[in-house]
Design an enzyme around this catalytic site. Structure first.
Site, mmCIF file in Angstrom:
data_model
loop_
_atom_site.group_PDB
_atom_site.id
_atom_site.type_symbol
_atom_site.label_atom_id
_atom_site.label_comp_id
_atom_site.label_asym_id
_atom_site.label_seq_id
_atom_site.Cartn_x
_atom_site.Cartn_y
_atom_site.Cartn_z
ATOM 1 N N VAL A 140 0.835 -1.212 0.000
ATOM 2 C CA VAL A 140 0.000 0.000 0.000
ATOM 3 C C VAL A 140 0.870 1.263 0.000
ATOM 4 O O VAL A 140 0.654 2.189 -0.791
ATOM 5 C CB VAL A 140 -0.960 0.006 1.216
ATOM 6 N N ARG A 191 11.450 -0.750 7.616
ATOM 7 C CA ARG A 191 12.334 -1.506 8.510
ATOM 8 C C ARG A 191 13.754 -1.501 7.980
ATOM 9 O O ARG A 191 14.714 -1.331 8.721
ATOM 10 C CB ARG A 191 11.846 -2.966 8.590
ATOM 11 N N GLU A 222 -10.655 4.963 6.389
ATOM 12 C CA GLU A 222 -11.504 4.394 5.330
ATOM 13 C C GLU A 222 -10.893 3.125 4.740
ATOM 14 O O GLU A 222 -11.608 2.157 4.439
ATOM 15 C CB GLU A 222 -11.712 5.444 4.225
ATOM 16 N N GLY A 236 -10.805 -2.120 1.600
ATOM 17 C CA GLY A 236 -9.905 -1.471 0.640
ATOM 18 C C GLY A 236 -10.459 -0.197 0.020
ATOM 19 O O GLY A 236 -10.695 0.796 0.705
ATOM 20 N N GLU A 251 -2.464 -10.610 3.846
ATOM 21 C CA GLU A 251 -1.694 -9.952 4.901
ATOM 22 C C GLU A 251 -0.308 -10.590 4.965
ATOM 23 O O GLU A 251 -0.100 -11.684 4.432
ATOM 24 C CB GLU A 251 -2.400 -10.121 6.252
ATOM 25 N N ASP A 269 -8.668 -11.126 9.885
ATOM 26 C CA ASP A 269 -8.763 -9.854 9.162
ATOM 27 C C ASP A 269 -10.236 -9.455 8.979
ATOM 28 O O ASP A 269 -10.617 -8.303 9.237
ATOM 29 C CB ASP A 269 -8.062 -10.010 7.799
ATOM 30 N N LYS A 329 -12.456 -6.207 10.607
ATOM 31 C CA LYS A 329 -13.313 -5.310 9.810
ATOM 32 C C LYS A 329 -14.756 -5.370 10.315
ATOM 33 O O LYS A 329 -15.455 -4.349 10.349
ATOM 34 C CB LYS A 329 -13.227 -5.693 8.339
HETATM 35 P P1 NDP Z 1 3.389 -4.665 3.690
HETATM 36 O O1 NDP Z 1 3.832 -5.777 4.575
HETATM 37 O O2 NDP Z 1 3.439 -4.854 2.236
HETATM 38 O O3 NDP Z 1 4.208 -3.344 4.039
HETATM 39 C C1 NDP Z 1 4.510 -2.951 5.336
HETATM 40 C C2 NDP Z 1 5.514 -1.816 5.290
HETATM 41 O O4 NDP Z 1 5.704 -1.327 6.605
HETATM 42 C C3 NDP Z 1 6.892 -2.230 4.776
HETATM 43 O O5 NDP Z 1 7.442 -1.232 3.980
HETATM 44 C C4 NDP Z 1 7.730 -2.397 6.043
HETATM 45 O O6 NDP Z 1 9.100 -2.103 5.890
HETATM 46 C C5 NDP Z 1 7.091 -1.347 6.918
HETATM 47 N N1 NDP Z 1 7.227 -1.721 8.325
HETATM 48 C C6 NDP Z 1 6.685 -2.778 8.949
HETATM 49 N N2 NDP Z 1 7.056 -2.810 10.239
HETATM 50 C C7 NDP Z 1 7.855 -1.732 10.412
HETATM 51 C C8 NDP Z 1 8.580 -1.220 11.511
HETATM 52 N N3 NDP Z 1 8.562 -1.852 12.684
HETATM 53 N N4 NDP Z 1 9.300 -0.088 11.335
HETATM 54 C C9 NDP Z 1 9.348 0.531 10.147
HETATM 55 N N5 NDP Z 1 8.672 0.085 9.052
HETATM 56 C C10 NDP Z 1 7.961 -1.029 9.195
HETATM 57 O O7 NDP Z 1 1.903 -4.305 4.170
HETATM 58 P P2 NDP Z 1 0.694 -3.765 3.276
HETATM 59 O O8 NDP Z 1 1.125 -2.587 2.517
HETATM 60 O O9 NDP Z 1 0.037 -4.878 2.572
HETATM 61 O O10 NDP Z 1 -0.351 -3.332 4.420
HETATM 62 C C11 NDP Z 1 -0.135 -2.185 5.187
HETATM 63 C C12 NDP Z 1 -1.370 -1.915 6.032
HETATM 64 O O11 NDP Z 1 -2.485 -1.722 5.180
HETATM 65 C C13 NDP Z 1 -1.754 -3.052 6.983
HETATM 66 O O12 NDP Z 1 -2.304 -2.520 8.146
HETATM 67 C C14 NDP Z 1 -2.829 -3.786 6.206
HETATM 68 O O13 NDP Z 1 -3.704 -4.498 7.033
HETATM 69 C C15 NDP Z 1 -3.520 -2.627 5.527
HETATM 70 N N6 NDP Z 1 -4.239 -2.975 4.323
HETATM 71 C C16 NDP Z 1 -3.622 -3.667 3.341
HETATM 72 C C17 NDP Z 1 -4.302 -3.977 2.180
HETATM 73 C C18 NDP Z 1 -3.663 -4.746 1.076
HETATM 74 O O14 NDP Z 1 -4.377 -5.081 0.122
HETATM 75 N N7 NDP Z 1 -2.383 -5.062 1.141
HETATM 76 C C19 NDP Z 1 -5.687 -3.553 1.993
HETATM 77 C C20 NDP Z 1 -6.242 -2.796 3.095
HETATM 78 C C21 NDP Z 1 -5.530 -2.526 4.220
HETATM 79 P P3 NDP Z 1 10.053 -3.025 4.964
HETATM 80 O O15 NDP Z 1 9.582 -2.772 3.566
HETATM 81 O O16 NDP Z 1 11.420 -2.522 5.207
HETATM 82 O O17 NDP Z 1 9.816 -4.431 5.418
HETATM 83 N N1 HSE Z 2 -5.622 -9.064 3.332
HETATM 84 C C1 HSE Z 2 -6.750 -8.219 3.159
HETATM 85 C C2 HSE Z 2 -7.728 -8.880 2.212
HETATM 86 C C3 HSE Z 2 -6.318 -6.896 2.593
HETATM 87 O O1 HSE Z 2 -7.391 -9.884 1.612
HETATM 88 O O2 HSE Z 2 -8.851 -8.407 2.096
HETATM 89 C C4 HSE Z 2 -7.427 -5.899 2.606
HETATM 90 O O3 HSE Z 2 -7.740 -5.505 3.892
#
Ligand code: NDP
Ligand code: HSE
Length: 449
Positions: A28, A59, A144, A149, A205, A216, A220
């Site tokens: 995201v 990270r 939101e 999503g 996730e 998850d 929601k």
């Molecule tokens: P990702 O695992 O793809 O990305 C997580 C990011 O956060 C990475 O860049 C990671 O760093 C960084 N991160 C994690 N932990 C730390 C930390 N301790 N310190 C600094 N940076 C950190 O997750 P998503 O993008 O898929 O999801 C992000 C959020 O959005 C979650 O809460 C998820 O539930 C929500 N979400 C996701 C959706 C999806 O379709 N993917 C849809 C709706 C909501 P690094 O890259 O270095 O590992």
């Molecule tokens: N892992 C979640 C899903 C991302 O599959 O719907 C959206 O919240």
């Protein structure tokens, strides 16, 4: 006398840029960063002030990643999330998980930053404390993207329906499990294979157990129920069952008998309180939810005045989720510029949240029984003893007698009228102990009829 010439109105000073800190650059976050950089002019014009992306916390800043070094300048990446938050006007949290996300959001709020998050796991567990802190600090905490999503559902339920009375919310809110069940249905894939595909497509996730086991969707459901019923519902109050025990055979049987298997989130208000649950369910093939394919989500909301409403769209994936995050960000920027704040958390109704055993629904039970006279009556007797009323019964031939056994088997498919979860659980236990019952092949709830 010369006409009076009005003094020129001084043009208002251009608002200063709002500093945006992005926490996370994964599925995201990457898309949020790209949009902030590629569509900076449009977003700034809509917000009312330039939105300046000042840093992205990750990270591991040295890891190669898509878009970084091209669209996203590498200098924006930092491993020091705390310092990044400290200098920001707006903080976007898309790192996920409980910690350090909770502490960073709290730090941002306490420093007066407006916060946008997509983190349903955090909100479903710690939401009330964070909303209270945001209220005390007079800042927005917008979310939101945390439910379904790209689909605008938080705002409609919280704002557009604020004058109505929501009765029920029924939806497919997890894209991964919908994708998995759809692949099992249409291509006969095994669950594990379909989960792997969903991960590759960025739907799942970080730990796909959160999707497969329904955590998850439960998060929601808790958020939606809280908004719909003005009552705090936390994830541990949601009755939860995932799809890991759904077999290819269940999915095929469902289709043969006129249903699709879907993982549903259900929140409803009854005369006793609020019931919130997540479980796989049989949905009739002619119901619109049965036609929701792939990683799409759909949510039905039934309200007294509005009647039934349906929201449909992409519930997962980087760009769709970033769309919802950016919408919140523009709104938060507008609020910040006028020194205002969006809606407060509304939990005034404080209805009792019912235990899982109190849920009322219909069931389809599949049994393998000895094929001999009187068995159907015995089975029906067990249901009657527990006050569970049968709607339909269908018997199909099972196996002929083998190895000198007196009887073969028959497969029974029972559909019940609405019954309490507790009564059904007791019925299934009693059926399991009934001599002619060889196997309870599956027990699935039926919804949407
Ligand atoms: P990702 O695992 O793809 O990305 C997580 C990011 O956060 C990475 O860049 C990671 O760093 C960084 N991160 C994690 N932990 C730390 C930390 N301790 N310190 C600094 N940076 C950190 O997750 P998503 O993008 O898929 O999801 C992000 C959020 O959005 C979650 O809460 C998820 O539930 C929500 N979400 C996701 C959706 C999806 O379709 N993917 C849809 C709706 C909501 P690094 O890259 O270095 O590992
Ligand atoms: N892992 C979640 C899903 C991302 O599959 O719907 C959206 O919240």
């Amino acid at each position: 006398m010369p006409a009076h010439t009005p003094a020129p109105v001084p043009s208002p000073a251009a608002p200063r840029a709002l500093r945006v800190a992005l926490l996370g650059c994964g599925v995201v976050g990457t898309q949020v960063a790209r949009a902030l950089l590629e569509h900076a002019e449009d977003l700034s014009a809509r917000a009312g002030a330039p939105l300046e992306l000042v840093g992205i916390a990750v990270r591991d800043a040295s890891r190669p990643r898509d878009g970084v070094g091209t669209v996203i300048p590498r200098e924006l990446l930092t491993e020091d999330a705390e310092s990044l938050v400290d200098g920001a006007d707006l903080v976007v949290e898309v790192m996920g998980g409980i910690e350090p996300a909770r502490t960073l959001i709290r730090r941002a709020i306490d420093a007066g930053a407006f916060v946008v998050t997509a983190n349903k796991a955090l909100l479903a567990e710690q939401g009330p404390a964070l909303f209270e802190a945001a209220d005390a600090a007079g800042v927005d905490l917008s979310f939101e993207a945390a439910v379904a999503g790209a689909i605008p559902i938080v705002r409609p339920v919280r704002e557009s329906l604020a004058g109505d009375h929501v009765r029920r919310v029924l939806g497919i809110v997890n894209g991964t499990t919908n994708y998995v069940l759809d692949q099992m249905d249409t291509h006969g894939l095994e669950l594990s294979q379909a989960v792997k595909e969903a991960q590759e497509l960025g739907y799942a996730e970080a730990d796909p157990t959160a999707d497969v086991e329904g955590f998850d969707a439960a998060a929601k459901a808790a958020i939606l129920a809280s908004l719909a019923f003005h009552t705090r519902v936390s994830i541990d109050q949601v009755a939860r069952e995932g799809i890991s025990s759904v077999t290819a055979d269940d999915v095929a049987w469902a289709r043969r008998t006129g249903y699709a298997v879907k993982l549903l989130a259900i929140a409803e208000q009854t005369s006793e309180g609020v019931s919130v649950r997540v479980h796989p369910a049989l949905v009739p093939l002619d119901h619109p939810l049965a036609a929701v394919r792939g990683a799409f989500n759909a949510i039905f909301v039934e309200a007294d005045g509005a009647g039934p409403l349906m929201f449909y769209g992409q519930g997962a994936g980087g760009r769709p989720t970033a769309s919802a995050v950016l919408g919140d960000l523009v709104s938060a920027a507008r609020d910040r510029l006028v020194g205002g704040k969006g809606p407060h958390e509304s939990a005034y109704a404080s209805l009792p949240v019912l235990p899982p055993a109190a849920a009322v629904t219909r069931y389809q039970v599949r049994l393998l029984v000895a094929d001999r006279p009187g068995v159907l009556a015995q089975v029906a007797g067990v249901l009657a003893d527990h006050g569970v009323s049968i709607d339909t019964v269908r018997q199909t031939a099972g196996e002929p007698p083998v190895g000198g056994a007196e009887t073969g088997t028959a497969s029974l498919l029972l559909t019940t009228h609405a019954a309490r979860e507790a009564s059904l659980a007791a019925t299934v236990e009693a059926l399991d102990g009934l001599e002619p019952v060889r196997e309870i092949t599956s027990v699935l709830r039926v919804e949407g009829v």
